[in-house]
Design an enzyme around this catalytic site. Structure first.
Site, PDB file in Angstrom:
ATOM      1  N   THR A  51       0.820  -1.211   0.000  1.00  0.00           N
ATOM      2  CA  THR A  51       0.000   0.000   0.000  1.00  0.00           C
ATOM      3  C   THR A  51       0.852   1.258   0.000  1.00  0.00           C
ATOM      4  OG1 THR A  51      -1.347   1.374   1.483  1.00  0.00           O
ATOM      5  CG2 THR A  51      -0.202  -0.449   2.493  1.00  0.00           C
TER       6      THR A  51
ATOM      7  N   SER B 264      -1.596   2.756  10.739  1.00  0.00           N
ATOM      8  CA  SER B 264      -2.559   1.888  11.432  1.00  0.00           C
ATOM      9  C   SER B 264      -1.906   0.523  11.583  1.00  0.00           C
ATOM     10  CB  SER B 264      -3.852   1.736  10.620  1.00  0.00           C
ATOM     11  OG  SER B 264      -3.620   0.898   9.500  1.00  0.00           O
TER      12      SER B 264
ATOM     13  N   TYR C  58      -3.003  -2.217  10.351  1.00  0.00           N
ATOM     14  CA  TYR C  58      -2.978  -2.792   8.999  1.00  0.00           C
ATOM     15  C   TYR C  58      -1.773  -2.300   8.210  1.00  0.00           C
ATOM     16  CZ  TYR C  58      -3.734  -2.434   3.987  1.00  0.00           C
ATOM     17  OH  TYR C  58      -3.534  -2.432   2.631  1.00  0.00           O
ATOM     18  N   HIS C  59      -1.587  -0.984   8.184  1.00  0.00           N
ATOM     19  CA  HIS C  59      -0.447  -0.454   7.413  1.00  0.00           C
ATOM     20  C   HIS C  59       0.876  -0.964   7.980  1.00  0.00           C
ATOM     21  CE1 HIS C  59      -3.573   2.539   6.218  1.00  0.00           C
ATOM     22  NE2 HIS C  59      -2.981   2.384   5.057  1.00  0.00           N
TER      23      HIS C  59
ATOM     24  N   LYS D 122       2.049  -4.150   6.580  1.00  0.00           N
ATOM     25  CA  LYS D 122       2.661  -4.051   5.245  1.00  0.00           C
ATOM     26  C   LYS D 122       4.126  -3.640   5.357  1.00  0.00           C
ATOM     27  CE  LYS D 122      -1.077  -4.840   2.693  1.00  0.00           C
ATOM     28  NZ  LYS D 122      -1.228  -5.867   1.662  1.00  0.00           N
TER      29      LYS D 122
END
Ligand SMILES: NC(=O)c1ccc[n+]([C@@H]2O[C@H](COP(=O)([O-])OP(=O)(O)OC[C@H]3O[C@@H](n4cnc5c(N)ncnc54)[C@H](O)[C@@H]3O)[C@@H](O)[C@H]2O)c1
Ligand SMILES: NC(=O)c1ccc[n+]([C@@H]2O[C@H](COP(=O)([O-])OP(=O)(O)OC[C@H]3O[C@@H](n4cnc5c(N)ncnc54)[C@H](O)[C@@H]3O)[C@@H](O)[C@H]2O)c1
Lengths: 416, 416
Positions: free
Chosen positions: B149, B190, B192-193, B196
């Protein structure tokens, strides 16, 4: 109940965690150890044991109580799996500090097979993440002290003096050269080391988003075995790893000398490593506990190391001291054959650390421990069968001269 | 059996994975989808569903076979848990390429509770690590294409044009200013980030140690829903997320307009985001598959995005097009209120990508899909109850004017 505050020591049954727990208890902290005894179970898996005859955790703690009158609590839980128990424990105890040693910490073990790689990633990442998540959930302002490794810097491959966690760089922004400070770019050399670079990002994030106060100690290779406290009684003796996976280089050489095994130098032995004696490691952690970062401060990173040495120089010192023969084995690791390493450790020096550097007296002390327990040594376990890549040959015999590079390792020699 | 080679698509039942699988099958690749259907189960958990009526994966694949005569394989396994099945599948199929979409991909979902945080870390890190480990174990020279991302850059907080994954910096080495290239310092916004950015280190390590060929696509926010292939038959329709957790900003606004809900702008709407239409996303992935990095090359990183927009500008465009009202909500995220974002995407342009940028025609197409299925929309699910920190208030009503910053968010406004 004691005056200095409560500390949870995650991984407090291990090589560093045990003497740290005793020291902090002695200093007046109210210590609770959390450990799932996975390290002892790995001994069972590998078919070997600590060179020193360590007691069960229960007996260790009874002895401590008997000798000092102090109580250290113990909870058996897996921080990577038993999240709710961990969260409850933190909410109940309300510690000021959590010290986090509870990881799979051997690079060779982390490279043995897919199972070992996957266990190391799963255990270390989920364990660290669970601790951070539970701290936030508790709503308490807890200082987390984590044991990291000097290995995250990739042993200074860029040829610069290693700063303490952060690097000043100049970048071009909108046509202008500006100086910014960034986390030192990680360059991990094994799955184990990689998990420590993942931890660092977890810390970075939880510090930024949730304001968690975190100290990350980038520790060098620890040598020695006893501290003032572990010497108080035979039941308090610390563990001593000598085999191919968990044994660290200097301690391994001293055991090899004691049992008459050649000193196992990998490649040319030109690798430079950072070192710290277990007594200094324990002192540094105590200093880190009493000097937390301020609320809102970024992750505080210390290099917890006192000196650097080339592996072949260490072998020569041990050989001179004990008469042991040196042999050169094909390096199972994928790394530069020769590297320089200059490390800053100004912060601990400023806090008053007075480094105990390598000296004959301390080396002899470790050698004597090795001599005393050498009958417990399983010589077959001295050479690890871990390799960084399947195409690196397993060398069980070694050579009298430094080993030329194996073709598969040529790439690893290029400067990174 | 087809001429172009075998591809495994991990997460091929999802929003990006499904149209990509169809496209690659259409192009002549022999495609096998791996998906544990966790995304459909999360719909069940959240009490909502894709706005579009998607078929079961079995019916989808039967329809594809009926219409095109082409077979796409399907295996239901959890890449984060079923390691041995994954390893066997890879060894049996011997794919040239594995495309990896199989992660928990919603930032708000990753922030809902400890359970959601822990699931996201566990699923994404172990999943990616298992894939890498299994590729090495297979001994095959497989190209791994991963969907990352743009969020790993932290939305250009340093104020510079975002390069493609690597950054040139000058550092002082031994008193001399030298230029080195480093992985762009990650700045995740976050949990989630953050996963990554953890993936990126796994790639860095496995590329360096094992020579795995890897392409990491730093994708912008995807908008749109249909591609040439998903429009061939109603049974092939793609999923369309609109609710507070999985719905992405532009698609969400178009559904909100269709159901008569005010457009939900967070804070001042001054956040600039990178975007890409689903048709371009699919094209880019096909280009990445046919242009693998050379053996021995470092991880290849593309910015997979075609344009940037401020959120409030998008709201204005949708409002003009549909007459919808704009409302400003307290930002549940911990981020800068206003940011610039300039992104390089030279590599895909050089490979022939002809960007489909935001235009009325395409917006209208998405709006029409939203209109058609608006009866399937659960309006209660439009506002997410996720917040980045427990002290950020939940705002269900919004205001007519841009929302002043909440005290807890003041820090987030400082430039990072
Ligand atoms: N020993 C060294 O030379 C050295 C050097 C640098 C850094 N470190 C770091 O210091 C820390 C401690 O190292 P050590 O040498 O004491 O290792 P160790 O293996 O002796 O101790 C780790 C302890 O943690 C426990 N543990 C592991 N996973 C756990 C889990 N999921 N839940 C609960 N307990 C768990 C183990 O049972 C063990 O008692 C490690 O993080 C290591 O990476 C050690
Ligand atoms: N949608 C966007 O706007 C966007 C933007 C940037 C990046 N991405 C990335 O693209 C990828 C795909 O995104 P998407 O929008 O298609 O998400 P999605 O949730 O629709 O699809 C992901 C698919 O992976 C599957 N999956 C998840 N974990 C799995 C596991 N452990 N084992 C097997 N299957 C598993 C899910 O069931 C789902 O079908 C993600 O990695 C995401 O981070 C998406």
């Amino acid at each position: 109940m004691s005056g200095k505050g409560k500390i949870i020591v995650l991984g407090g049954d291990g090589f560093c965690g045990w003497p740290t727990s005793l020291r902090l208890s002695n200093e007046g902290y109210d210590v609770t150890i959390v450990d799932n005894l996975s390290r002892r179970k790995i001994d069972v898996e590998l078919g070997c044991q600590s060179l020193t005859p360590i007691e069960t955790i229960e007996h260790r703690l009874q002895a401590w109580k008997r000798i000092t009158g102090k109580t250290i609590g113990y909870v058996n839980l897996d921080i990577a799996k038993d999240y709710h128990e961990l969260e409850e424990l933190i909410s109940d105890l309300k510690p000021q500090t959590i010290i986090h040693f509870a990881e799979q910490r051997a690079a060779p073990y982390s490279m043995k097979s897919p199972r070992h790689k996957r266990y190391t990633v799963d255990n270390n990442v989920n364990g660290t993440h669970n601790v951070l998540c539970a701290i936030v959930e508790s709503g308490l302002d807890i200082h987390l002290v984590h044991l990291g490794t000097m290995g995250v810097y990739g042993y200074g491959t860029a040829g610069m003096t290693i700063p303490e966690g952060y690097l000043n760089v100049r970048v071009n922004i909108d046509g202008q050269d500006r100086e910014i400070e960034i986390p030192y770019p990680p360059h991990p050399g094994s799955i184990y080391h990689m998990t420590k670079t993942l931890d660092a990002l977890l810390f970075y994030y939880y510090n930024k988003n949730d304001g968690v106060r975190i100290t990350d100690l980038h520790q060098g290779v620890v040598w020695g075995t006893n501290t003032e406290e572990t010497m108080m009684d035979p039941a308090l003796i610390n563990r001593f790893d000598y085999e191919g996976d968990y044994g660290t280089v200097l301690n391994r050489f001293l055991v090899q000398a004691a049992v008459g095994h050649p000193l196992t130098v990998y490649g040319t032995g030109g690798q430079t490593r950072a070192f710290i004696h277990i007594q200094d490691s324990v002192r540094c952690i105590s200093l880190a506990v009493s000097h937390p970062p301020a609320k809102g401060e970024r992750v505080k990173i210390f290099n917890q190391t006192t000196e650097t040495h080339r592996v072949r120089e260490l072998a020569q010192i041990v050989s001179r001291l004990t008469g042991a023969e040196i042999r050169y084995y094909i390096n199972p690791r994928n790394e530069s054959l020769e590297n320089e390493l200059v490390v800053r450790n100004d912060q601990f020096l400023a806090l008053g650390l007075n480094p105990t550097t390598l000296n004959e007296g301390l080396l002899t002390e470790v050698y004597e421990v090795a001599e005393r327990y050498k009958d417990r040594c399983n010589v077959e376990k001295i050479i690890s069968d871990s390799r960084w890549r399947a195409d690196i040959p397993l060398d069980r015999t070694g050579a009298a001269e430094p080993v030329a590079v194996h073709p598969t390792q040529a790439k690893a020699m290029e400067p990174a």
